[in-house]
Scaffold this motif. Structure first.
Motif, PDB file in Angstrom:
ATOM      1  N   ALA A 181       0.825  -1.204   0.000  1.00 35.30           N
ATOM      2  CA  ALA A 181       0.000   0.000   0.000  1.00 35.30           C
ATOM      3  C   ALA A 181       0.861   1.255   0.000  1.00 35.30           C
ATOM      4  O   ALA A 181       0.512   2.262  -0.645  1.00 35.30           O
ATOM      5  CB  ALA A 181      -0.927  -0.016   1.216  1.00 35.30           C
ATOM      6  N   LEU A 182       1.999   1.213   0.706  1.00 30.66           N
ATOM      7  CA  LEU A 182       2.898   2.363   0.733  1.00 30.66           C
ATOM      8  C   LEU A 182       3.500   2.609  -0.640  1.00 30.66           C
ATOM      9  O   LEU A 182       3.610   3.764  -1.087  1.00 30.66           O
ATOM     10  CB  LEU A 182       3.994   2.135   1.769  1.00 30.66           C
ATOM     11  CG  LEU A 182       4.991   3.280   1.984  1.00 30.66           C
ATOM     12  CD1 LEU A 182       4.276   4.535   2.455  1.00 30.66           C
ATOM     13  CD2 LEU A 182       6.060   2.864   2.994  1.00 30.66           C
ATOM     14  N   TRP A 183       3.903   1.543  -1.317  1.00 25.97           N
ATOM     15  CA  TRP A 183       4.438   1.695  -2.679  1.00 25.97           C
ATOM     16  C   TRP A 183       3.381   2.267  -3.607  1.00 25.97           C
ATOM     17  O   TRP A 183       3.666   3.163  -4.403  1.00 25.97           O
ATOM     18  CB  TRP A 183       4.913   0.336  -3.201  1.00 25.97           C
ATOM     19  CG  TRP A 183       5.396   0.390  -4.621  1.00 25.97           C
ATOM     20  CD1 TRP A 183       6.651   0.696  -5.055  1.00 25.97           C
ATOM     21  CD2 TRP A 183       4.619   0.153  -5.807  1.00 25.97           C
ATOM     22  NE1 TRP A 183       6.705   0.664  -6.432  1.00 25.97           N
ATOM     23  CE2 TRP A 183       5.474   0.331  -6.917  1.00 25.97           C
ATOM     24  CE3 TRP A 183       3.286  -0.204  -6.025  1.00 25.97           C
ATOM     25  CZ2 TRP A 183       5.033   0.174  -8.223  1.00 25.97           C
ATOM     26  CZ3 TRP A 183       2.847  -0.361  -7.329  1.00 25.97           C
ATOM     27  CH2 TRP A 183       3.714  -0.173  -8.416  1.00 25.97           C
ATOM     28  N   TRP A 184       2.163   1.770  -3.519  1.00 21.16           N
ATOM     29  CA  TRP A 184       1.079   2.257  -4.386  1.00 21.16           C
ATOM     30  C   TRP A 184       0.808   3.738  -4.124  1.00 21.16           C
ATOM     31  O   TRP A 184       0.646   4.531  -5.069  1.00 21.16           O
ATOM     32  CB  TRP A 184      -0.181   1.434  -4.127  1.00 21.16           C
ATOM     33  CG  TRP A 184      -1.348   1.829  -4.999  1.00 21.16           C
ATOM     34  CD1 TRP A 184      -1.655   1.358  -6.241  1.00 21.16           C
ATOM     35  CD2 TRP A 184      -2.358   2.791  -4.670  1.00 21.16           C
ATOM     36  NE1 TRP A 184      -2.785   1.960  -6.712  1.00 21.16           N
ATOM     37  CE2 TRP A 184      -3.242   2.850  -5.770  1.00 21.16           C
ATOM     38  CE3 TRP A 184      -2.598   3.601  -3.559  1.00 21.16           C
ATOM     39  CZ2 TRP A 184      -4.350   3.690  -5.783  1.00 21.16           C
ATOM     40  CZ3 TRP A 184      -3.700   4.443  -3.581  1.00 21.16           C
ATOM     41  CH2 TRP A 184      -4.562   4.481  -4.682  1.00 21.16           C
ATOM     42  N   THR A 185       0.775   4.137  -2.853  1.00 25.30           N
ATOM     43  CA  THR A 185       0.521   5.537  -2.503  1.00 25.30           C
ATOM     44  C   THR A 185       1.655   6.433  -2.967  1.00 25.30           C
ATOM     45  O   THR A 185       1.433   7.558  -3.426  1.00 25.30           O
ATOM     46  CB  THR A 185       0.320   5.672  -0.987  1.00 25.30           C
ATOM     47  OG1 THR A 185      -0.667   4.741  -0.546  1.00 25.30           O
ATOM     48  CG2 THR A 185      -0.140   7.079  -0.624  1.00 25.30           C
ATOM     49  N   ALA A 186       2.900   5.944  -2.851  1.00 19.33           N
ATOM     50  CA  ALA A 186       4.047   6.726  -3.326  1.00 19.33           C
ATOM     51  C   ALA A 186       3.970   6.936  -4.828  1.00 19.33           C
ATOM     52  O   ALA A 186       4.275   8.024  -5.331  1.00 19.33           O
ATOM     53  CB  ALA A 186       5.349   6.025  -2.946  1.00 19.33           C
ATOM     54  N   MET A 187       3.562   5.910  -5.568  1.00 16.25           N
ATOM     55  CA  MET A 187       3.402   6.060  -7.019  1.00 16.25           C
ATOM     56  C   MET A 187       2.296   7.064  -7.344  1.00 16.25           C
ATOM     57  O   MET A 187       2.403   7.844  -8.295  1.00 16.25           O
ATOM     58  CB  MET A 187       3.074   4.711  -7.655  1.00 16.25           C
ATOM     59  CG  MET A 187       4.204   3.700  -7.633  1.00 16.25           C
ATOM     60  SD  MET A 187       5.686   4.256  -8.538  1.00 16.25           S
ATOM     61  CE  MET A 187       6.713   4.834  -7.157  1.00 16.25           C
ATOM     62  N   LEU A 188       1.245   7.063  -6.528  1.00 21.02           N
ATOM     63  CA  LEU A 188       0.173   8.033  -6.719  1.00 21.02           C
ATOM     64  C   LEU A 188       0.666   9.449  -6.460  1.00 21.02           C
ATOM     65  O   LEU A 188       0.298  10.399  -7.170  1.00 21.02           O
ATOM     66  CB  LEU A 188      -0.998   7.695  -5.791  1.00 21.02           C
ATOM     67  CG  LEU A 188      -2.249   8.568  -5.911  1.00 21.02           C
ATOM     68  CD1 LEU A 188      -2.916   8.352  -7.269  1.00 21.02           C
ATOM     69  CD2 LEU A 188      -3.230   8.256  -4.784  1.00 21.02           C
ATOM     70  N   SER A 194      -0.567   3.379 -10.794  1.00 18.85           N
ATOM     71  CA  SER A 194      -0.317   1.953 -10.999  1.00 18.85           C
ATOM     72  C   SER A 194      -1.558   1.340 -11.627  1.00 18.85           C
ATOM     73  O   SER A 194      -2.518   2.046 -11.962  1.00 18.85           O
ATOM     74  CB  SER A 194       0.029   1.265  -9.676  1.00 18.85           C
ATOM     75  OG  SER A 194      -1.113   1.253  -8.830  1.00 18.85           O
ATOM     76  N   ASP A 195      -1.538   0.023 -11.785  1.00 17.97           N
ATOM     77  CA  ASP A 195      -2.650  -0.653 -12.441  1.00 17.97           C
ATOM     78  C   ASP A 195      -3.735  -1.085 -11.463  1.00 17.97           C
ATOM     79  O   ASP A 195      -4.658  -1.822 -11.841  1.00 17.97           O
ATOM     80  CB  ASP A 195      -2.144  -1.879 -13.211  1.00 17.97           C
ATOM     81  CG  ASP A 195      -1.403  -2.854 -12.297  1.00 17.97           C
ATOM     82  OD1 ASP A 195      -1.178  -2.497 -11.134  1.00 17.97           O
ATOM     83  OD2 ASP A 195      -1.053  -3.953 -12.775  1.00 17.97           O
ATOM     84  N   TYR A 196      -3.660  -0.652 -10.204  1.00 15.09           N
ATOM     85  CA  TYR A 196      -4.687  -1.013  -9.231  1.00 15.09           C
ATOM     86  C   TYR A 196      -5.595   0.182  -8.980  1.00 15.09           C
ATOM     87  O   TYR A 196      -5.132   1.314  -8.828  1.00 15.09           O
ATOM     88  CB  TYR A 196      -4.055  -1.463  -7.908  1.00 15.09           C
ATOM     89  CG  TYR A 196      -5.091  -1.800  -6.849  1.00 15.09           C
ATOM     90  CD1 TYR A 196      -5.736  -3.025  -6.861  1.00 15.09           C
ATOM     91  CD2 TYR A 196      -5.416  -0.873  -5.861  1.00 15.09           C
ATOM     92  CE1 TYR A 196      -6.695  -3.332  -5.906  1.00 15.09           C
ATOM     93  CE2 TYR A 196      -6.370  -1.172  -4.906  1.00 15.09           C
ATOM     94  CZ  TYR A 196      -7.009  -2.407  -4.933  1.00 15.09           C
ATOM     95  OH  TYR A 196      -7.960  -2.696  -3.997  1.00 15.09           O
ATOM     96  N   PHE A 197      -6.893  -0.063  -8.931  1.00 16.30           N
ATOM     97  CA  PHE A 197      -7.871   0.972  -8.636  1.00 16.30           C
ATOM     98  C   PHE A 197      -8.661   0.555  -7.406  1.00 16.30           C
ATOM     99  O   PHE A 197      -9.072  -0.605  -7.294  1.00 16.30           O
ATOM    100  CB  PHE A 197      -8.814   1.178  -9.826  1.00 16.30           C
ATOM    101  CG  PHE A 197      -8.128   1.685 -11.057  1.00 16.30           C
ATOM    102  CD1 PHE A 197      -7.900   3.034 -11.235  1.00 16.30           C
ATOM    103  CD2 PHE A 197      -7.686   0.796 -12.026  1.00 16.30           C
ATOM    104  CE1 PHE A 197      -7.257   3.499 -12.372  1.00 16.30           C
ATOM    105  CE2 PHE A 197      -7.038   1.250 -13.165  1.00 16.30           C
ATOM    106  CZ  PHE A 197      -6.822   2.612 -13.336  1.00 16.30           C
ATOM    107  N   PRO A 198      -8.878   1.479  -6.459  1.00 11.71           N
ATOM    108  CA  PRO A 198      -9.603   1.132  -5.226  1.00 11.71           C
ATOM    109  C   PRO A 198     -10.990   0.580  -5.518  1.00 11.71           C
ATOM    110  O   PRO A 198     -11.677   1.035  -6.432  1.00 11.71           O
ATOM    111  CB  PRO A 198      -9.670   2.477  -4.481  1.00 11.71           C
ATOM    112  CG  PRO A 198      -8.545   3.278  -5.032  1.00 11.71           C
ATOM    113  CD  PRO A 198      -8.409   2.870  -6.455  1.00 11.71           C
ATOM    114  N   LYS A 199     -11.401  -0.387  -4.693  1.00 16.36           N
ATOM    115  CA  LYS A 199     -12.691  -1.036  -4.872  1.00 16.36           C
ATOM    116  C   LYS A 199     -13.743  -0.542  -3.887  1.00 16.36           C
ATOM    117  O   LYS A 199     -14.928  -0.520  -4.194  1.00 16.36           O
ATOM    118  CB  LYS A 199     -12.528  -2.561  -4.717  1.00 16.36           C
ATOM    119  CG  LYS A 199     -11.514  -3.183  -5.664  1.00 16.36           C
ATOM    120  CD  LYS A 199     -11.932  -3.031  -7.107  1.00 16.36           C
ATOM    121  CE  LYS A 199     -11.049  -3.854  -8.050  1.00 16.36           C
ATOM    122  NZ  LYS A 199      -9.615  -3.528  -7.943  1.00 16.36           N
ATOM    123  N   THR A 200     -13.320  -0.165  -2.679  1.00 16.89           N
ATOM    124  CA  THR A 200     -14.271   0.273  -1.658  1.00 16.89           C
ATOM    125  C   THR A 200     -14.566   1.763  -1.819  1.00 16.89           C
ATOM    126  O   THR A 200     -13.703   2.530  -2.283  1.00 16.89           O
ATOM    127  CB  THR A 200     -13.712   0.018  -0.251  1.00 16.89           C
ATOM    128  OG1 THR A 200     -12.496   0.757  -0.086  1.00 16.89           O
ATOM    129  CG2 THR A 200     -13.417  -1.463  -0.064  1.00 16.89           C
TER     130      THR A 200
END
Length: 268
Positions: A181-188, A194-200
């Motif tokens: 999650a930290l890596w994904w947030t840093a990329m944001l 990244s290729d992930y989109f939040p679901k909730t």
């Protein structure tokens, strides 16, 4: 008791404001340290959960914040205006009461609904805002260092929030660890994504605010870095950009040439 006239009221309010300012100056550094500790405990709570000892420390820090806020409010000359200005601080101080009273019946009812995740989202935003206000109070000028520290804190807390929310994703494709999650947030934050989109829904709302902050701060950081490198080139006579030293030398030559021309005219 004789009512106070206007000059007396203004004098009392001025004295209260001075005492309040002295109190805020004295508490700036201690409250900043406690804010970071409280925020760190919140990250631990969202990701791994708190041990009884850490939970007790969090409650003690929360009590210190309540005491500080009550002192400031009691010294504020205009209490309604103070509450209106610091409404996010009020929320961040009051919200932990719901966690302390989590065994109450109202919380058992909320735990069967999505209201708990909504409250968690509010806590993420309110507690981050509380730490940002403490950080801003210790920076006389909000420069590049302030922006870097703010971005780092928002990234770490945002990652904890995304990890907590996306664990409840319907298709179980959320983050498997806080580091992911930290890596994904840093990329944001770097606007790469990244290729992930939040679901909730809560994850999407938090992602929106993180992206909004990243978009706002990215231009500032880019401009700051560009100004730094241009300044480095300006001090280098061999750089492609005309250096400051070269401009000063050219200005001195023009001044000397003008003086020489004036001397020749006077000689004629």
């Amino acid at each position: 008791m004789k009512p106070l006239n206007r000059p007396e009221k203004e004098a009392i309010e001025h004295e209260q404001q001075q005492i309040l300012q002295q109190l805020e100056d004295w508490l700036e550094l201690p409250m900043l340290i406690l804010s970071f500790a409280w925020l760190g405990l919140f990250v631990v709570e969202l990701t791994w959960g708190l041990t009884p000892l850490l939970d007790a420390i969090s409650i003690v820090i929360w009590g210190a914040f309540i005491l500080e806020f009550v002192l400031r409010l009691s010294l504020a000359p205009h209490k309604a205006r103070y509450l209106k200005t610091n409404w996010m601080t009020v929320i961040s101080v009051l919200l932990p009461a719901l966690r302390v009273l989590r065994f109450a019946r109202v919380m058992r009812i909320l735990q069967t609904t999505r209201a708990v995740r909504g409250l968690r989202l509010v806590r993420v935003m309110a507690r981050t805002n509380h730490s940002m206000r403490s950080l801003a109070a210790n920076f006389g000028r909000r420069g590049f260092g302030y922006v870097v520290m703010t971005t780092a804190i928002i990234t770490m807390v945002g990652a904890a929030g995304m990890y907590a929310f996306e664990q409840d994703a319907p298709d179980l494709s959320g983050f498997d660890s806080y580091s992911t999650a930290l890596w994904w947030t840093a990329m944001l934050m770097t606007t790469m994504g990244s290729d992930y989109f939040p679901k909730t829904p809560e994850g999407r709302i938090l992602c929106f605010f993180l992206a909004l902050y990243a978009f706002a701060v990215f231009g500032y950081m880019t401009a700051t870095l560009a100004t730094f490198f241009i300044g480095q080139d300006a001090d280098d006579d061999e750089a492609e950009i005309v250096g400051v030293k070269s401009l000063d030398a050219l200005r001195d030559e023009i001044t000397a040439l003008r003086s020489e021309i004036q001397s020749l005219r006077q000689g004629d």
